[in-house]
Each structure stands twice: as C-alpha cells, then as structure tokens.
Write a protein that holds these residues in place. Structure first.
Motif, mmCIF file in Angstrom:
data_model
loop_
_atom_site.group_PDB
_atom_site.id
_atom_site.type_symbol
_atom_site.label_atom_id
_atom_site.label_comp_id
_atom_site.label_asym_id
_atom_site.label_seq_id
_atom_site.Cartn_x
_atom_site.Cartn_y
_atom_site.Cartn_z
ATOM 1 N N UNK A 42 -19.940 -12.651 -4.856
ATOM 2 C CA UNK A 42 -18.835 -11.861 -5.407
ATOM 3 C C UNK A 42 -18.727 -10.492 -4.733
ATOM 4 N N UNK A 43 -19.857 -9.873 -4.383
ATOM 5 C CA UNK A 43 -19.805 -8.580 -3.724
ATOM 6 C C UNK A 43 -19.188 -8.696 -2.333
ATOM 7 N N UNK A 44 -19.528 -9.772 -1.625
ATOM 8 C CA UNK A 44 -18.970 -9.966 -0.293
ATOM 9 C C UNK A 44 -17.463 -10.205 -0.364
ATOM 10 N N UNK A 45 -17.034 -11.000 -1.337
ATOM 11 C CA UNK A 45 -15.598 -11.246 -1.511
ATOM 12 C C UNK A 45 -14.885 -9.945 -1.894
ATOM 13 N N UNK A 46 -15.542 -9.126 -2.718
ATOM 14 C CA UNK A 46 -14.976 -7.819 -3.057
ATOM 15 C C UNK A 46 -14.823 -6.959 -1.802
ATOM 16 N N UNK A 47 -15.829 -7.013 -0.929
ATOM 17 C CA UNK A 47 -15.751 -6.277 0.323
ATOM 18 C C UNK A 47 -14.579 -6.723 1.177
ATOM 19 N N UNK A 48 -14.330 -8.021 1.234
ATOM 20 C CA UNK A 48 -13.183 -8.540 1.988
ATOM 21 C C UNK A 48 -11.880 -8.024 1.386
ATOM 22 N N UNK A 49 -11.819 -8.017 0.054
ATOM 23 C CA UNK A 49 -10.611 -7.526 -0.610
ATOM 24 C C UNK A 49 -10.358 -6.054 -0.318
ATOM 25 N N UNK A 50 -11.424 -5.245 -0.369
ATOM 26 C CA UNK A 50 -11.283 -3.815 -0.076
ATOM 27 C C UNK A 50 -10.832 -3.605 1.361
ATOM 28 N N UNK A 51 -11.456 -4.329 2.286
ATOM 29 C CA UNK A 51 -11.097 -4.184 3.701
ATOM 30 C C UNK A 51 -9.656 -4.612 3.950
ATOM 31 N N UNK A 52 -9.258 -5.727 3.363
ATOM 32 C CA UNK A 52 -7.877 -6.196 3.534
ATOM 33 C C UNK A 52 -6.901 -5.172 2.989
ATOM 34 N N UNK A 53 -7.228 -4.565 1.852
ATOM 35 C CA UNK A 53 -6.347 -3.540 1.274
ATOM 36 C C UNK A 53 -6.166 -2.376 2.241
ATOM 37 N N UNK A 54 -7.253 -1.873 2.823
ATOM 38 C CA UNK A 54 -7.147 -0.705 3.689
ATOM 39 C C UNK A 54 -6.510 -1.040 5.033
ATOM 40 N N UNK A 55 -6.682 -2.262 5.507
ATOM 41 C CA UNK A 55 -5.977 -2.666 6.728
ATOM 42 C C UNK A 55 -4.474 -2.680 6.483
ATOM 43 N N UNK A 56 -4.055 -3.267 5.358
ATOM 44 C CA UNK A 56 -2.628 -3.269 5.016
ATOM 45 C C UNK A 56 -2.141 -1.856 4.726
ATOM 46 N N UNK A 57 -2.957 -1.080 4.028
ATOM 47 C CA UNK A 57 -2.607 0.300 3.692
ATOM 48 C C UNK A 57 -2.367 1.127 4.954
ATOM 49 N N UNK A 58 -3.237 0.948 5.966
ATOM 50 C CA UNK A 58 -3.162 1.777 7.163
ATOM 51 C C UNK A 58 -2.084 1.329 8.134
ATOM 52 N N UNK A 59 -1.885 0.018 8.278
ATOM 53 C CA UNK A 59 -0.997 -0.476 9.319
ATOM 54 C C UNK A 59 0.371 -0.915 8.790
ATOM 55 N N UNK A 60 0.413 -1.382 7.554
ATOM 56 C CA UNK A 60 1.691 -1.796 6.965
ATOM 57 C C UNK A 60 2.262 -0.680 6.098
ATOM 58 N N UNK A 61 1.380 0.137 5.503
ATOM 59 C CA UNK A 61 1.821 1.211 4.624
ATOM 60 C C UNK A 61 2.850 2.143 5.245
ATOM 61 N N UNK A 62 2.640 2.620 6.504
ATOM 62 C CA UNK A 62 3.635 3.518 7.108
ATOM 63 C C UNK A 62 5.012 2.895 7.282
ATOM 64 N N UNK A 63 5.088 1.565 7.305
ATOM 65 C CA UNK A 63 6.387 0.904 7.418
ATOM 66 C C UNK A 63 7.137 0.931 6.086
ATOM 67 N N UNK A 64 6.387 1.088 4.998
ATOM 68 C CA UNK A 64 6.987 1.117 3.665
ATOM 69 C C UNK A 64 7.142 2.550 3.168
ATOM 70 N N UNK A 65 6.091 3.346 3.376
ATOM 71 C CA UNK A 65 6.110 4.741 2.916
ATOM 72 C C UNK A 65 6.277 5.647 4.146
ATOM 73 N N UNK A 66 7.439 6.194 4.330
ATOM 74 C CA UNK A 66 7.741 6.996 5.520
ATOM 75 C C UNK A 66 7.412 8.464 5.270
ATOM 76 N N UNK A 67 6.725 9.069 6.227
ATOM 77 C CA UNK A 67 6.413 10.497 6.161
ATOM 78 C C UNK A 67 6.365 11.050 7.580
ATOM 79 N N UNK A 68 6.709 12.298 7.725
ATOM 80 C CA UNK A 68 6.719 12.963 9.023
ATOM 81 C C UNK A 68 5.319 13.504 9.319
ATOM 82 N N UNK A 69 4.665 12.900 10.323
ATOM 83 C CA UNK A 69 3.319 13.320 10.703
ATOM 84 C C UNK A 69 3.299 14.002 12.068
#
Length: 308
Positions: A42-69
């Motif tokens: 269960x801990x390993x699966x949780x780790x996969x879930x956390x990693x998948x979230x941050x990969x989507x957050x970092x690479x897909x997030x800017x396509x949804x949430x636009x900000x001037x950087x």
C-alpha cells in the motif's frame, strides 16, 4: 560396402522455438509476479499516486492554470493566498502556484535525466568489473573508491560555476558524479550471476564478453537496476535542491524547488509562510514518493527471486 559407424554419443539438440518460448514465458511470469507483489504494498502504491499527481501537476497544470512566470509585477508582491492567487505571490509578484509548477518541471526533468545517466554509466562499469574480475576488477573498483572519497558537492559546485547552470548541464554534472553507488551494486550482482549455469553455458558456446554483459548479466540484474534508479532520482532532486539553495541551480527565467526555497529563506521571519511551506511540501512528498516506490520494488523483486 563399408558399414556405417554409429556415434557413441547422442546428438545434442539445439535450442528450439519452444525453448525460447518457455524462457520468454518464464520472464513474463516473473515480472507479473513482481507487479502483483508491488501492488500489494500500500505504501508503494501511495508513492505511485503521489508521483503521478506531481507529474500531472507540473506538466499538465500550466496548461490548465495560466500564470505569467516571465514578467515581474512589483505591484503585486507578497500577496497572501486568495484574491486570484491560490498560494499568494512572491517577492517579484510571481504567482506562487504557477511558480511551483514550473519548478516541478525542472526538478523532475533533472532528476530523471541525471538518474538515467548515472544508472547507465554505473551499470556498464559494474558489469565489466564484475565479469572480468582479477586485476581489472581491482583497478576499476579502486577508481570508484577514490572518487567516493572526493566531496561530491564541492566538485559539482566548481563544475557548475565553470560551465553554467542550465537544465542539461546540471543533469550531466549530477549524473556523471552519481554513478559510483550503482557501479558497486551492479558489480556485486554480477559477481553472483557470473557463476550461474546459464553464464557458464554461454561461455562454452563461445559467447563474447560483450554478449555475456548485454545478453545475460545486465538483463538478469535489471531488478537491481530498476530499484536503484528510483533512489537515484530522489537523490538527484535533493542534490539539485542543495545546489540551488547555494545559488548554483538554474537561473531566471527558469526555476526549481530548491531555488524557490533559497529565495524565500527570510520569508518565515516576515510572516510570508506561503513562500516556504507549499514548495517545501512538494519537495518532501516527491522525494518520499520515490523512496516508497523504491522500497516497494525492492521487496517485490526479492519475492520474485525467492519464488523462481
């Protein structure tokens, strides 16, 4: 007529397509067992879930949430979360949420690339040393011991200062100076594999050392390689954060999580908690996720080897 002379030894059949199919099926079954055991953790699966979230957050997030950087906005500095800025703004008026997304891209990219470089170099070095043995092994591993004695951070700081700090340079620097531990791990694995029957059979059949390394030794040590690469990524992300904290990381307009923590080191004393805690949590969670995945893979691979 001359009588035919029968050979006293029976003909040795060569490998057949069914033998190849059995080997492929066994390998497939082994990896299925690894996956099944991994998903039970269960801990390993949780780790996969956390990693998948941050990969989507970092690479897909800017396509949804636009900000001037790119363009600073000094009229909007140090705004608290809310009012159009979910995580507030920093000293340059940048949206902190968008900044963390951008920093996540750099941190994950450098972590993955550096770990890949370190794993490739370390795997080849350790496999060659373990297979050849003798004086070659002794010399190669003494080189590893000498390099391990050199302060890693000091060397990386000097090279980063000399050749610049961009994504590719930092990935190459971290990768080239992180292959030593994988080399020792793979060498130890190869030392146990080279005395196995399948390696001895390949030698008798005239297999070259290159063939033994790439066809037999490295594939059979792949479990160790895969487990190690997860820890290598976590170590590379932490090393990048350390470099960035010392102002040797990537520079504007790029950013990474270590640079953001460095820029906000005085923020807590001034009450600007949103500049430290969100990015710090992201860094801790991603590193923890890779460690959980590595632990899960290690346990799963051990189970697979025990049940062969």
């Amino acid at each position: 007529m001359t009588a035919a002379i029968e050979s006293p030894l029976p003909a040795t059949p060569g490998p057949t397509s069914s033998d190849a199919g059995d080997i492929t099926a066994a390998a497939s079954s082994g990896w299925k067992l690894t996956l099944r055991e991994f998903t039970k953790n269960k801990l390993a699966v949780t780790g996969v879930g956390i990693l998948l979230f941050f990969v989507l957050f970092s690479f897909v997030g800017p396509l949804v949430y636009h900000s001037d950087q790119l363009n600073t906005n000094l009229l909007s500095t140090y705004q608290a979360p809310g009012g159009g800025y979910p995580l507030g703004t920093d000293s340059n008026g940048f949206d902190v949420l968008g900044r963390i997304m951008l920093g996540g891209q750099t941190s994950l990219e450098i972590g993955f690339i550096a770990a890949l470089i370190a794993t490739v170099i370390g795997t080849l070095w350790g496999a060659v040393a373990g297979l050849l043995g003798g004086m070659v092994d002794a010399v190669m591993m003494r080189v590893v011991d000498i390099l391990l004695a050199i302060p890693f951070l000091l060397v990386v700081l000097i090279i980063a200062h000399r050749y610049g700090s961009n994504t590719w340079n930092l990935s190459l620097i971290l990768g080239v100076f992180s292959w030593l531990v994988p080399a020792r791990l793979i060498r130890g694995e190869v030392l146990t594999l080279r005395v196995r029957d399948f390696v001895s059979a390949a030698r008798v059949m005239g297999g070259s050392k290159t063939h033994l390394i790439f066809r037999h030794l490295i594939p059979n040590a792949m479990g160790t390689v895969i487990v190690n690469i997860t820890f290598q990524i976590a170590d590379a992300i932490l090393a990048l954060a350390a470099l960035s904290y010392l102002n040797f990381g990537v520079h504007y307009p790029n950013t990474d999580w270590g640079s953001q923590i460095s820029d906000a080191q005085d923020a807590l004393s001034n009450g600007y908690w949103w500049l430290v805690f969100p990015v710090g949590a992201a860094l801790v969670l991603v590193v923890m996720a890779f460690n959980l995945i590595g632990d899960g893979l290690r346990d799963a691979v051990d189970v697979r080897l025990r049940k062969r």
